[in-house]
Design an enzyme around this catalytic site. Structure first.
Site, mmCIF file in Angstrom:
data_model
loop_
_atom_site.group_PDB
_atom_site.id
_atom_site.type_symbol
_atom_site.label_atom_id
_atom_site.label_comp_id
_atom_site.label_asym_id
_atom_site.label_seq_id
_atom_site.Cartn_x
_atom_site.Cartn_y
_atom_site.Cartn_z
ATOM 1 N N GLU A 188 -15.409 -7.509 2.673
ATOM 2 C CA GLU A 188 -16.085 -8.797 2.923
ATOM 3 C C GLU A 188 -16.156 -9.168 4.408
ATOM 4 O O GLU A 188 -15.803 -10.275 4.797
ATOM 5 C CB GLU A 188 -15.387 -9.914 2.126
ATOM 6 C CG GLU A 188 -15.362 -9.631 0.640
ATOM 7 C CD GLU A 188 -14.570 -10.649 -0.170
ATOM 8 O OE1 GLU A 188 -14.106 -11.649 0.394
ATOM 9 O OE2 GLU A 188 -14.433 -10.429 -1.394
ATOM 10 N N ASN A 222 -16.443 -2.729 0.970
ATOM 11 C CA ASN A 222 -16.597 -3.488 -0.283
ATOM 12 C C ASN A 222 -17.034 -4.919 0.031
ATOM 13 O O ASN A 222 -16.489 -5.547 0.939
ATOM 14 C CB ASN A 222 -15.229 -3.503 -1.001
ATOM 15 C CG ASN A 222 -15.275 -4.086 -2.391
ATOM 16 O OD1 ASN A 222 -16.113 -3.692 -3.201
ATOM 17 N ND2 ASN A 222 -14.377 -5.015 -2.686
ATOM 18 N N HIS A 234 -19.923 -10.004 -8.861
ATOM 19 C CA HIS A 234 -19.476 -11.230 -9.545
ATOM 20 C C HIS A 234 -20.723 -12.051 -9.856
ATOM 21 O O HIS A 234 -21.355 -12.584 -8.942
ATOM 22 C CB HIS A 234 -18.547 -12.043 -8.636
ATOM 23 C CG HIS A 234 -17.238 -11.369 -8.358
ATOM 24 N ND1 HIS A 234 -16.285 -11.173 -9.335
ATOM 25 C CD2 HIS A 234 -16.712 -10.852 -7.219
ATOM 26 C CE1 HIS A 234 -15.227 -10.560 -8.811
ATOM 27 N NE2 HIS A 234 -15.475 -10.349 -7.533
ATOM 28 N N GLU A 266 -15.947 -5.001 -8.901
ATOM 29 C CA GLU A 266 -15.269 -6.217 -9.391
ATOM 30 C C GLU A 266 -16.140 -6.933 -10.417
ATOM 31 O O GLU A 266 -16.232 -8.161 -10.432
ATOM 32 C CB GLU A 266 -14.952 -7.154 -8.211
ATOM 33 C CG GLU A 266 -14.119 -6.503 -7.133
ATOM 34 C CD GLU A 266 -13.731 -7.435 -5.987
ATOM 35 O OE1 GLU A 266 -13.852 -8.670 -6.135
ATOM 36 O OE2 GLU A 266 -13.326 -6.920 -4.935
ATOM 37 N N ASP A 312 -17.824 -8.972 -13.082
ATOM 38 C CA ASP A 312 -17.641 -9.963 -14.146
ATOM 39 C C ASP A 312 -18.912 -10.814 -14.194
ATOM 40 O O ASP A 312 -19.591 -10.980 -13.180
ATOM 41 C CB ASP A 312 -16.361 -10.799 -14.019
ATOM 42 C CG ASP A 312 -16.151 -11.464 -12.676
ATOM 43 O OD1 ASP A 312 -17.085 -11.480 -11.849
ATOM 44 O OD2 ASP A 312 -15.044 -11.992 -12.452
HETATM 45 O O1 9MR Z 1 -8.907 -12.207 -8.518
HETATM 46 C C1 9MR Z 1 -8.237 -12.500 -7.311
HETATM 47 C C2 9MR Z 1 -7.485 -13.798 -7.447
HETATM 48 O O2 9MR Z 1 -6.413 -13.639 -8.374
HETATM 49 C C3 9MR Z 1 -6.953 -14.239 -6.116
HETATM 50 O O3 9MR Z 1 -6.388 -15.520 -6.230
HETATM 51 C C4 9MR Z 1 -8.063 -14.238 -5.101
HETATM 52 C C5 9MR Z 1 -7.512 -14.610 -3.742
HETATM 53 O O4 9MR Z 1 -8.451 -14.655 -2.793
HETATM 54 O O5 9MR Z 1 -8.663 -12.959 -5.022
HETATM 55 C C6 9MR Z 1 -9.253 -12.602 -6.203
HETATM 56 O O6 9MR Z 1 -9.894 -11.349 -6.055
HETATM 57 C C7 9MR Z 1 -10.952 -11.299 -5.106
HETATM 58 C C8 9MR Z 1 -10.985 -9.925 -4.537
HETATM 59 O O7 9MR Z 1 -9.730 -9.589 -4.005
HETATM 60 C C9 9MR Z 1 -12.053 -9.780 -3.477
HETATM 61 N N1 9MR Z 1 -13.334 -10.183 -3.980
HETATM 62 C C10 9MR Z 1 -13.380 -11.462 -4.626
HETATM 63 C C11 9MR Z 1 -12.336 -11.537 -5.727
HETATM 64 C C12 9MR Z 1 -12.460 -12.808 -6.512
HETATM 65 O O8 9MR Z 1 -12.188 -13.910 -5.704
#
Ligand code: 9MR
Length: 467
Positions: free
Chosen positions: A170, A213, A249, A278, A280
């Protein structure tokens, strides 16, 4: 070489009504009454197994603190063959204070997966989020060293155990600017931090795939164009990068883009794998299921799409639980989205990524078939099926080719075709000159498919039967 639907069984060809059609007349054939001899296309019953048959993986984000829950572990172990630690490899989890590393929870996920022969995606080495406080206090040179050290420590700890790392996550801004996102790395080290991270990563574990990513890069837009330009530049200059992750997402405000597949393909054309990292999709019922189908079909249609990871095992623990975005509900029941994914995987017959191992040799007396598109025009394409004998000689072979309407086979060569009543399933048998194959020897037959407006469907092969 493109492999497809290899028979792992073999049986003698039974006698059957054989109707050889003159070449060129095949398109007209819809005659009722022919004996249908469709090949037994395999129908795997779990997401991981079905994806594997297509040369892909199907993974889930895993949270270490749920591994002790029997239902969670059971669903994870039954359905998925790739694991991504959801939070356990992030910087705040692994290096909460400088130089002091903590791998306990990540180790639990890695050993759980690898103990079952499953693979792991490492997530993530350099990200602006979930950074411990100490990082923001560093000078440029101290941050540069800290970043290299963080990458080195993690990748050394897991060397040889990680299929692919999200090296940088990101790093680009949302919106139309195409600019890099502000972060301690960007602000202090400039654009070069991404290249530095990838070069460091390659030097530590040369066998792990190195991915960039991001999210909101799933269709063609200013942000994905900026990532595309970076990947193109890396490939041109020899900066090590092997894959691009598309987080995917989705929800009603951000649905599956109409050019999702084309966007994956244009990145693949740069010479990198693409991975859905990722996935969903918020929603329920048929609408959600249909969106999942589109994503799976897009991956199957892009030969360098290595696999799909959904961002969680169950809606219960999703980061967007209220949006019920996953394929198993909060009680681990299979949702329509699950069925849609499994069906799409089972129906898919596209080439696995080039890195996939070729299929195992058939048993004695058996044969295998593999498909390759050999030529394409605006309105049609030619396909070729290679038939190979196993470890003993065979004297005849038969297999099936199933076409998706409105596509239609208009010509065949080097075989004797017969058709089922729908005209969609062609059973191809050897002709008088190519039935005898020595052990390991191969022959091929071909056909022309008129696309009739459907340019994406790929012929599906049944198993190969030898006599
Ligand atoms: O699913 C993850 C969540 O449990 C955490 O609180 C969050 C913290 O920033 O990160 C989420 O996962 C993220 C991933 O690491 C990167 N892309 C976005 C995902 C969803 O927010």
């Amino acid at each position: 070489m493109i492999y497809d639907n290899v028979s792992r069984r073999y049986h003698r060809v039974r006698s059957f009504a054989r109707t050889a059609l003159p070449l060129g007349l095949a398109a007209a054939v819809t005659a009722a009454g022919l004996v249908a001899l469709s090949g037994t296309a395999s129908a795997a019953s779990t997401l991981g197994a079905s994806a594997a048959e297509r040369g892909r993986y199907f993974g889930a984000a895993v949270a270490a603190n749920h591994l002790g829950e029997a239902d969670y572990a059971n669903a994870l172990h039954t359905e998925f063959n790739m694991a991504t630690p959801e939070n356990e490899m992030k910087w705040d989890a692994t290096e909460p204070s400088q130089g002091s590393f903590n791998f306990g929870n990540a180790d639990r996920i890695v050993s759980d997966a690898r103990g079952r022969g499953n693979r792991v995606r490492g997530h993530t080495l350099v990200w602006h989020s979930q950074l411990p406080g100490w990082v923001s206090g560093l000078s440029a040179s101290a941050l540069s060293s800290a970043m290299n050290n963080h990458i080195t420590q993690l990748m050394t700890h897991y060397r040889g155990q990680i299929y692919a790392w999200d090296v940088v996550n990101e790093a680009f801004q949302d919106g139309g600017s195409g600019a890099r996102r502000s972060s301690p790395f960007q602000d202090r080290l400039g654009n070069g931090f991404i290249e530095q991270a990838f070069r460091t990563a390659r030097s530590v574990d040369p066998n792990a795939k190195l991915c960039y990513n991001d999210y909101n890069t799933d269709g063609q837009n200013a942000k994905s164009n900026a990532v595309f330009a970076m990947v193109q530049d890396f490939k041109n200059r020899g900066v090590p990068i092997d894959c691009v992750g598309f987080q995917s997402h989705f929800n009603s405000a951000s649905p599956v883009p109409s050019d999702y597949q084309q966007n994956l393909q244009r990145f693949a054309n740069l010479g990198v794998d693409v991975q859905i990292t990722e996935l969903d999709i918020e929603g329920s019922g048929t609408a959600q299921a249909n969106s999942y189908t589109r994503v799976v079909n897009a991956c199957l249609a892009v030969s360098r799409c290595a696999g799909i990871t959904v961002w969680g095992v169950t809606d219960k623990y999703s980061w967007r639980a209220s949006g019920t975005p996953l394929v198993l509900d909060g009680n681990y029941n299979k949702k329509p989205a699950y069925t849609a994914v499994l069906t799409a995987l089972n129906n898919g017959t596209t080439p696995p990524p080039s890195s996939t191992t070729p299929p195992p040799p058939p048993p004695p007396g058996g044969c295998t078939v593999s498909y390759q598109e050999t030529q394409r025009w605006p309105d049609r394409y030619n396909g070729q099926v290679t038939v190979r004998a196993g470890s003993t000689a065979i004297t005849g072979w038969t297999t099936t080719v199933t076409i998706t309407r409105p596509q239609q086979i208009s010509a065949t060569w080097n075989g004797n075709p017969t058709w089922d009543s729908s005209g969609n399933v062609m059973t191809m048998r050897n002709n008088s000159s190519n039935g005898n194959l020595a052990a390991g020897a191969s022959t091929s037959f071909g056909f022309t498919v008129m696309m009739n407006g459907n340019s994406t469907a790929v012929p599906r092969l049944g198993s190969c039967s030898a006599s």
